[in-house]
Design a protein around this motif. Structure first.
Motif, PDB file in Angstrom:
ATOM      1  N   GLY A  10       0.795  -1.218   0.000  1.00  0.00           N
ATOM      2  CA  GLY A  10       0.000   0.000   0.000  1.00  0.00           C
ATOM      3  C   GLY A  10       0.826   1.267   0.000  1.00  0.00           C
ATOM      4  N   GLY A  11       2.135   1.144   0.037  1.00  0.00           N
ATOM      5  CA  GLY A  11       3.009   2.312   0.077  1.00  0.00           C
ATOM      6  C   GLY A  11       3.738   2.521  -1.238  1.00  0.00           C
ATOM      7  N   SER A  12       4.742   3.344  -1.182  1.00  0.00           N
ATOM      8  CA  SER A  12       5.545   3.670  -2.364  1.00  0.00           C
ATOM      9  C   SER A  12       6.385   2.478  -2.795  1.00  0.00           C
ATOM     10  N   PRO A  13       6.769   2.445  -4.102  1.00  0.00           N
ATOM     11  CA  PRO A  13       7.699   1.416  -4.556  1.00  0.00           C
ATOM     12  C   PRO A  13       8.975   1.473  -3.718  1.00  0.00           C
ATOM     13  N   ALA A  14       9.562   0.319  -3.474  1.00  0.00           N
ATOM     14  CA  ALA A  14      10.751   0.256  -2.631  1.00  0.00           C
ATOM     15  C   ALA A  14      11.738  -0.766  -3.172  1.00  0.00           C
ATOM     16  N   GLN A  15      13.000  -0.539  -2.841  1.00  0.00           N
ATOM     17  CA  GLN A  15      14.016  -1.522  -3.171  1.00  0.00           C
ATOM     18  C   GLN A  15      13.621  -2.835  -2.488  1.00  0.00           C
ATOM     19  N   GLY A  16      13.679  -3.927  -3.249  1.00  0.00           N
ATOM     20  CA  GLY A  16      13.294  -5.228  -2.717  1.00  0.00           C
ATOM     21  C   GLY A  16      11.905  -5.683  -3.138  1.00  0.00           C
ATOM     22  N   ASP A  17      11.076  -4.762  -3.711  1.00  0.00           N
ATOM     23  CA  ASP A  17       9.790  -5.207  -4.254  1.00  0.00           C
ATOM     24  C   ASP A  17      10.060  -6.333  -5.245  1.00  0.00           C
ATOM     25  N   ARG A  18       9.182  -7.317  -5.297  1.00  0.00           N
ATOM     26  CA  ARG A  18       9.404  -8.455  -6.184  1.00  0.00           C
ATOM     27  C   ARG A  18       8.157  -8.727  -7.016  1.00  0.00           C
ATOM     28  N   THR A  19       8.386  -9.113  -8.262  1.00  0.00           N
ATOM     29  CA  THR A  19       7.310  -9.504  -9.169  1.00  0.00           C
ATOM     30  C   THR A  19       7.611 -10.905  -9.678  1.00  0.00           C
ATOM     31  N   VAL A  20       6.606 -11.778  -9.651  1.00  0.00           N
ATOM     32  CA  VAL A  20       6.713 -13.135 -10.189  1.00  0.00           C
ATOM     33  C   VAL A  20       5.721 -13.207 -11.337  1.00  0.00           C
ATOM     34  N   PHE A  21       6.154 -13.763 -12.494  1.00  0.00           N
ATOM     35  CA  PHE A  21       5.280 -13.753 -13.670  1.00  0.00           C
ATOM     36  C   PHE A  21       5.428 -15.020 -14.497  1.00  0.00           C
ATOM     37  N   ARG A  22       4.436 -15.214 -15.358  1.00  0.00           N
ATOM     38  CA  ARG A  22       4.431 -16.300 -16.340  1.00  0.00           C
ATOM     39  C   ARG A  22       3.730 -15.789 -17.590  1.00  0.00           C
ATOM     40  N   SER A  23       4.309 -16.119 -18.765  1.00  0.00           N
ATOM     41  CA  SER A  23       3.697 -15.754 -20.044  1.00  0.00           C
ATOM     42  C   SER A  23       3.673 -16.968 -20.955  1.00  0.00           C
TER      43      SER A  23
END
Length: 168
Positions: A60-73
């Motif tokens: 709910g806050g600002s983007p931060a170092q360490g944010d992670r995204t997991v994806f599949r295409s």
């Protein structure tokens, strides 16, 4: 909260999706690759984002170092045939100057897998996800000891074109 962006490389955010990006059966044979620079093999695939989940450091806050995204295409050839898929993770390393993520992506193709790694810059800039180039770090089967690079361009919402240039 920062907007979720399509990834590829499937990288990726990937390769995204990795990983996103020639016929499935064709991807495993030398005769079906287009020639690249200096005799390299080139594979062009279209990736359609199938799934993406963000794990923010500050929910709910600002983007931060360490944010992670997991994806599949899902990956398709130029004729619309599904030829494989890609999946990976991207970790935010910088939130200033447009932001940056470091991504690790796997491409599952007929005959083997490719692994790809690298940076994606400008992830926090408004507009479509940025183009990027990442290094092929290895592979299995037909792609054993693979080297080269993957270039990804956003061509639509949740859709990327992947140009995979394999060194011989």
């Amino acid at each position: 909260m920062r907007p979720i962006r399509a990834a590829c490389l499937g990288t990726a955010t990937a390769l995204v999706t990795l990983l996103a990006c020639a016929p499935v059966a064709a991807a495993a044979t030398d005769t079906d690759f287009a020639p690249g620079k200096g005799g390299d093999r080139v594979i062009t695939l279209i990736g359609h984002l199938a799934q993406q989940t963000r794990f923010p450091v500050n929910p709910g806050g600002s983007p931060a170092q360490g944010d992670r995204t997991v994806f599949r295409s899902d990956l398709f050839d130029e004729h619309g045939n599904q030829v494989g898929d890609t999946g990976g993770t991207c970790t935010t390393t910088r939130v200033d100057n447009g932001g940056a993520e470091e991504c690790v992506v796997n491409y599952n193709l007929p005959g083997g897998q490719l692994t790809v790694q690298g940076m994606v810059f400008g992830i926090l800039n408004p507009g479509p996800p940025p183009s990027f180039d990442n290094a092929i770090t290895g592979g299995t089967g037909a792609f054993d000891r693979a080297r080269g690079w993957v270039h990804a361009d956003t061509i639509g919402t949740g859709t990327r074109r992947f140009t995979i240039d394999l060194d011989r």
